[in-house]
Every structure is written in structure tokens, then in C-alpha cells.
Scaffold this motif. Structure first.
Motif, PDB file in Angstrom:
ATOM      1  N   ILE A  93     -30.346 -35.327 -30.683  1.00 28.76           N
ATOM      2  CA  ILE A  93     -29.880 -36.212 -31.746  1.00 28.76           C
ATOM      3  C   ILE A  93     -29.296 -35.335 -32.844  1.00 28.76           C
ATOM      4  CG2 ILE A  93     -30.527 -37.936 -33.471  1.00 28.76           C
ATOM      5  CD1 ILE A  93     -32.805 -38.783 -31.616  1.00 28.76           C
ATOM      6  N   GLY A  94     -28.080 -35.690 -33.290  1.00 29.76           N
ATOM      7  CA  GLY A  94     -27.428 -34.860 -34.314  1.00 29.76           C
ATOM      8  C   GLY A  94     -27.141 -33.490 -33.722  1.00 29.76           C
ATOM      9  N   SER A  95     -27.429 -32.452 -34.460  1.00 27.24           N
ATOM     10  CA  SER A  95     -27.362 -31.079 -33.946  1.00 27.24           C
ATOM     11  C   SER A  95     -26.018 -30.776 -33.304  1.00 27.24           C
ATOM     12  CB  SER A  95     -28.512 -30.816 -32.968  1.00 27.24           C
ATOM     13  OG  SER A  95     -29.751 -31.151 -33.546  1.00 27.24           O
ATOM     14  N   VAL A  96     -24.928 -31.104 -34.007  1.00 28.67           N
ATOM     15  CA  VAL A  96     -23.585 -31.014 -33.428  1.00 28.67           C
ATOM     16  C   VAL A  96     -23.251 -29.591 -32.977  1.00 28.67           C
ATOM     17  CG1 VAL A  96     -21.125 -31.325 -33.888  1.00 28.67           C
ATOM     18  CG2 VAL A  96     -22.749 -33.050 -34.634  1.00 28.67           C
ATOM     19  N   ASP A  97     -23.639 -28.582 -33.724  1.00 28.57           N
ATOM     20  CA  ASP A  97     -23.347 -27.203 -33.293  1.00 28.57           C
ATOM     21  C   ASP A  97     -23.959 -26.925 -31.927  1.00 28.57           C
ATOM     22  OD1 ASP A  97     -21.948 -26.693 -35.627  1.00 28.57           O
ATOM     23  OD2 ASP A  97     -23.636 -25.706 -36.617  1.00 28.57           O
ATOM     24  N   PHE A  98     -25.209 -27.311 -31.741  1.00 31.31           N
ATOM     25  CA  PHE A  98     -25.877 -27.077 -30.467  1.00 31.31           C
ATOM     26  C   PHE A  98     -25.291 -27.956 -29.367  1.00 31.31           C
ATOM     27  CE2 PHE A  98     -29.606 -27.503 -27.535  1.00 31.31           C
ATOM     28  CZ  PHE A  98     -29.437 -26.253 -26.965  1.00 31.31           C
ATOM     29  N   VAL A  99     -24.948 -29.194 -29.688  1.00 30.41           N
ATOM     30  CA  VAL A  99     -24.339 -30.089 -28.709  1.00 30.41           C
ATOM     31  C   VAL A  99     -23.055 -29.473 -28.162  1.00 30.41           C
ATOM     32  CG1 VAL A  99     -23.114 -32.310 -28.466  1.00 30.41           C
ATOM     33  CG2 VAL A  99     -25.373 -32.236 -29.521  1.00 30.41           C
ATOM     34  N   GLN A 100     -22.285 -28.810 -29.016  1.00 28.96           N
ATOM     35  CA  GLN A 100     -21.051 -28.171 -28.556  1.00 28.96           C
ATOM     36  C   GLN A 100     -21.351 -27.119 -27.496  1.00 28.96           C
ATOM     37  OE1 GLN A 100     -19.545 -26.905 -32.338  1.00 28.96           O
ATOM     38  NE2 GLN A 100     -18.656 -28.897 -32.780  1.00 28.96           N
ATOM     39  N   SER A 101     -22.442 -26.380 -27.649  1.00 23.81           N
ATOM     40  CA  SER A 101     -22.837 -25.387 -26.640  1.00 23.81           C
ATOM     41  C   SER A 101     -23.220 -26.071 -25.335  1.00 23.81           C
ATOM     42  CB  SER A 101     -24.016 -24.545 -27.144  1.00 23.81           C
ATOM     43  OG  SER A 101     -23.657 -23.840 -28.299  1.00 23.81           O
ATOM     44  N   LEU A 102     -23.939 -27.187 -25.405  1.00 23.70           N
ATOM     45  CA  LEU A 102     -24.336 -27.916 -24.201  1.00 23.70           C
ATOM     46  C   LEU A 102     -23.118 -28.514 -23.490  1.00 23.70           C
ATOM     47  CD1 LEU A 102     -27.507 -29.742 -25.545  1.00 23.70           C
ATOM     48  CD2 LEU A 102     -27.436 -27.752 -24.025  1.00 23.70           C
ATOM     49  N   LEU A 103     -22.165 -29.020 -24.263  1.00 25.90           N
ATOM     50  CA  LEU A 103     -20.953 -29.578 -23.676  1.00 25.90           C
ATOM     51  C   LEU A 103     -20.160 -28.496 -22.947  1.00 25.90           C
ATOM     52  CD1 LEU A 103     -19.764 -31.918 -26.570  1.00 25.90           C
ATOM     53  CD2 LEU A 103     -20.703 -32.633 -24.369  1.00 25.90           C
ATOM     54  N   ALA A 104     -20.010 -27.330 -23.575  1.00 22.21           N
ATOM     55  CA  ALA A 104     -19.249 -26.235 -22.971  1.00 22.21           C
ATOM     56  C   ALA A 104     -19.881 -25.782 -21.658  1.00 22.21           C
ATOM     57  CB  ALA A 104     -19.133 -25.065 -23.943  1.00 22.21           C
ATOM     58  N   ALA A 105     -21.206 -25.820 -21.579  1.00 18.41           N
ATOM     59  CA  ALA A 105     -21.923 -25.392 -20.365  1.00 18.41           C
ATOM     60  C   ALA A 105     -22.122 -26.540 -19.370  1.00 18.41           C
ATOM     61  CB  ALA A 105     -23.279 -24.807 -20.748  1.00 18.41           C
ATOM     62  N   GLU A 106     -21.627 -27.733 -19.717  1.00 16.68           N
ATOM     63  CA  GLU A 106     -21.875 -28.946 -18.925  1.00 16.68           C
ATOM     64  C   GLU A 106     -23.360 -29.107 -18.627  1.00 16.68           C
ATOM     65  OE1 GLU A 106     -19.391 -29.985 -15.628  1.00 16.68           O
ATOM     66  OE2 GLU A 106     -17.561 -29.459 -16.698  1.00 16.68           O
ATOM     67  N   ALA A 107     -24.184 -28.814 -19.615  1.00 18.35           N
ATOM     68  CA  ALA A 107     -25.638 -28.915 -19.490  1.00 18.35           C
ATOM     69  C   ALA A 107     -26.108 -30.265 -20.035  1.00 18.35           C
ATOM     70  CB  ALA A 107     -26.307 -27.764 -20.227  1.00 18.35           C
ATOM     71  N   PHE A 108     -25.496 -31.318 -19.520  1.00 15.47           N
ATOM     72  CA  PHE A 108     -25.874 -32.677 -19.930  1.00 15.47           C
ATOM     73  C   PHE A 108     -25.556 -33.626 -18.795  1.00 15.47           C
ATOM     74  CE2 PHE A 108     -21.419 -32.390 -20.882  1.00 15.47           C
ATOM     75  CZ  PHE A 108     -20.901 -33.667 -20.722  1.00 15.47           C
ATOM     76  N   ASP A 109     -26.278 -34.718 -18.756  1.00 17.56           N
ATOM     77  CA  ASP A 109     -26.025 -35.761 -17.765  1.00 17.56           C
ATOM     78  C   ASP A 109     -25.251 -36.920 -18.372  1.00 17.56           C
ATOM     79  OD1 ASP A 109     -27.473 -34.510 -15.637  1.00 17.56           O
ATOM     80  OD2 ASP A 109     -29.320 -35.123 -16.629  1.00 17.56           O
ATOM     81  N   GLU A 110     -25.465 -37.139 -19.664  1.00 19.13           N
ATOM     82  CA  GLU A 110     -24.826 -38.268 -20.327  1.00 19.13           C
ATOM     83  C   GLU A 110     -24.552 -37.920 -21.782  1.00 19.13           C
ATOM     84  OE1 GLU A 110     -26.075 -42.796 -21.544  1.00 19.13           O
ATOM     85  OE2 GLU A 110     -26.642 -42.092 -19.550  1.00 19.13           O
ATOM     86  N   LEU A 111     -23.356 -38.257 -22.225  1.00 19.49           N
ATOM     87  CA  LEU A 111     -22.959 -38.094 -23.619  1.00 19.49           C
ATOM     88  C   LEU A 111     -22.787 -39.491 -24.191  1.00 19.49           C
ATOM     89  CD1 LEU A 111     -21.865 -36.446 -26.048  1.00 19.49           C
ATOM     90  CD2 LEU A 111     -19.609 -36.576 -24.941  1.00 19.49           C
ATOM     91  N   ARG A 112     -23.562 -39.805 -25.216  1.00 14.64           N
ATOM     92  CA  ARG A 112     -23.442 -41.101 -25.878  1.00 14.64           C
ATOM     93  C   ARG A 112     -22.735 -40.887 -27.211  1.00 14.64           C
ATOM     94  NH1 ARG A 112     -29.385 -43.834 -24.704  1.00 14.64           N
ATOM     95  NH2 ARG A 112     -29.297 -43.448 -22.453  1.00 14.64           N
ATOM     96  N   LEU A 113     -21.572 -41.495 -27.353  1.00  9.46           N
ATOM     97  CA  LEU A 113     -20.802 -41.387 -28.588  1.00  9.46           C
ATOM     98  C   LEU A 113     -20.855 -42.722 -29.322  1.00  9.46           C
ATOM     99  CD1 LEU A 113     -17.580 -39.516 -27.430  1.00  9.46           C
ATOM    100  CD2 LEU A 113     -19.500 -38.586 -28.716  1.00  9.46           C
ATOM    101  N   TYR A 114     -21.206 -42.657 -30.568  1.00  8.49           N
ATOM    102  CA  TYR A 114     -21.228 -43.827 -31.431  1.00  8.49           C
ATOM    103  C   TYR A 114     -20.132 -43.621 -32.472  1.00  8.49           C
ATOM    104  CZ  TYR A 114     -25.836 -44.761 -29.447  1.00  8.49           C
ATOM    105  OH  TYR A 114     -26.874 -45.022 -28.583  1.00  8.49           O
ATOM    106  N   THR A 115     -19.097 -44.454 -32.424  1.00 16.33           N
ATOM    107  CA  THR A 115     -17.990 -44.355 -33.367  1.00 16.33           C
ATOM    108  C   THR A 115     -18.103 -45.517 -34.343  1.00 16.33           C
ATOM    109  OG1 THR A 115     -16.616 -43.383 -31.641  1.00 16.33           O
ATOM    110  CG2 THR A 115     -15.486 -44.227 -33.592  1.00 16.33           C
ATOM    111  N   TYR A 116     -18.201 -45.175 -35.628  1.00 17.18           N
ATOM    112  CA  TYR A 116     -18.370 -46.184 -36.667  1.00 17.18           C
ATOM    113  C   TYR A 116     -17.065 -46.363 -37.435  1.00 17.18           C
ATOM    114  CZ  TYR A 116     -23.330 -45.949 -35.721  1.00 17.18           C
ATOM    115  OH  TYR A 116     -24.544 -46.016 -35.096  1.00 17.18           O
ATOM    116  N   PRO A 117     -16.770 -47.569 -37.895  1.00 17.95           N
ATOM    117  CA  PRO A 117     -15.523 -47.822 -38.617  1.00 17.95           C
ATOM    118  C   PRO A 117     -15.600 -47.369 -40.077  1.00 17.95           C
ATOM    119  CG  PRO A 117     -16.777 -49.844 -38.458  1.00 17.95           C
ATOM    120  CD  PRO A 117     -17.545 -48.793 -37.691  1.00 17.95           C
ATOM    121  N   VAL A 118     -15.798 -46.061 -40.253  1.00 17.73           N
ATOM    122  CA  VAL A 118     -15.901 -45.487 -41.586  1.00 17.73           C
ATOM    123  C   VAL A 118     -15.062 -44.221 -41.603  1.00 17.73           C
ATOM    124  CG1 VAL A 118     -17.462 -44.467 -43.286  1.00 17.73           C
ATOM    125  CG2 VAL A 118     -18.262 -46.354 -41.870  1.00 17.73           C
ATOM    126  N   VAL A 119     -14.208 -44.079 -42.592  1.00 21.80           N
ATOM    127  CA  VAL A 119     -13.420 -42.863 -42.740  1.00 21.80           C
ATOM    128  C   VAL A 119     -13.932 -42.148 -43.976  1.00 21.80           C
ATOM    129  CG1 VAL A 119     -11.114 -41.910 -43.096  1.00 21.80           C
ATOM    130  CG2 VAL A 119     -11.424 -43.936 -41.664  1.00 21.80           C
TER     131      VAL A 119
END
Length: 167
Positions: A93-119
Motif C-alpha cells: 500500500i502506497g510505497s511508490v518508490d518500492f512499488v517501482q522496484s517490484l514493477l521493474a522486476a515483475e515481482a507482482f501478480d496483480e497491480l491495482r490502480l485507483y485513479t481519482y478525479p482530482v488534479v
């Protein structure tokens, strides 16, 4: 937050059997959740977090005072890969810097993205400049909340495939 995304987030919390956090997110959670275990709502989340192991990705050696917390070690990505053999539903949860490392290594089964209508202008990017290209597969229909948030679930689908439009 609307009812629909609240329900989806609660479903995710209910199913997790381990929590992985970067050190900064850990500090935020550890300062809040141990004191919020009574009642419904936040108390239910606090009790769940208290009951499951918490793993922390950090380049340093932080004091981990929150009961059930363990430092992942020097290679946190390898640590998460090893945890996948022990736990069925690990959530980051959160931890975007670490999530980027997991994404690069494909060390995940599922990525859940929540996009909110806020700029809000500039912020931390999930996919920063220089991110490793990859192909993702949508796991189900997008869920749109009554407040306009869009919830998407993806799985890794191997290396980037390119082609012509319509291929």
C-alpha cells in the motif's frame, strides 16, 4: 471516498495475509494504526493490520516498533519474491518508490490502480521516466465509483510487444 471504492478497498484489506511497506509509509502506518483497533471502520482495518505480518523495505536499519514488523533485508525485491512462497495475498500500500522496484522486476501478480478525479499538479509518478517497459493484461472490467474514481486491476503479461494499430 465513495461507497464503491470503499467496498473494493475493504475487500482488498480483508483478503491480505501480509503487508509490505516502504519505510516512509511504514512510519506513517505505525504511528496511526496500532492506536485504531476499536470499533468498526478504521478499527476493523487496524485489527487486520495488527493480525498480519508487516514487512518493511528500507535501505537503512529503522527501529520497527510496530508488533509483527520485519525488515526485508538488503535485497527487498528478492525478499518479496521469497514471501510469495509463504503468503497467498501480499499487499503493498502506497510505497511508490518500492512499488517501482517490484514493477521493474515483475515481482507482482496483480497491480491495482485507483485513479481519482482530482488534479493536484505534480506528484510522485507510479511509472517514472526511465521505467521498464512492460505489457499488462486487464484482469476484469473497470469499476467506476459513484464519485468518478476508476479502479483497474492488471497482471503482468511479459515484455513489451509493439506492432501496428489493429494488430
Amino acid at each position: 471516498m465513495g461507497e464503491i471504492e470503499g467496498r473494493e478497498i475493504a475487500r482488498g484489506i480483508d483478503e491480505m495475509d501480509a503487508l509490505v511497506l516502504g519505510r516512509r509509509t511504514y512510519d506513517i502506518f505505525a504511528a496511526y494504526w496500532p492506536d485504531h483497533v476499536e470499533g468498526d471502520g478504521a478499527g476493523r482495518i487496524g485489527r487486520k493490520f495488527a493480525a498480519i505480518p508487516k514487512y518493511v523495505a528500507s535501505r537503512g536499519a529503522p527501529a520497527l516498533a510496530w508488533e509483527g514488523s520485519t525488515l526485508l533485508g538488503d535485497d527487498a525485491v528478492a525478499g518479496v519474491i521469497a514471501l510469495r512462497a509463504v503468503h497467498e495475498s501480499i499487499h503493498v500500500i502506497g510505497s511508490v518508490d518500492f512499488v517501482q522496484s517490484l514493477l521493474a522486476a515483475e515481482a507482482f501478480d496483480e497491480l491495482r490502480l485507483y485513479t481519482y478525479p482530482v488534479v493536484i499538479g505534480r506528484g510522485k509518478r507510479v511509472f517514472p521516466e526511465g521505467a521498464s517497459p512492460a505489457t499488462l493484461t486487464l484482469l476484469g472490467d473497470p469499476i467506476v465509483s459513484e464519485k468518478g474514481a476508476v479502479l483497474l486491476r492488471y497482471a503482468p503479461a511479459g515484455p513489451l510487444r509493439t506492432g501496428e494499430m489493429g494488430d
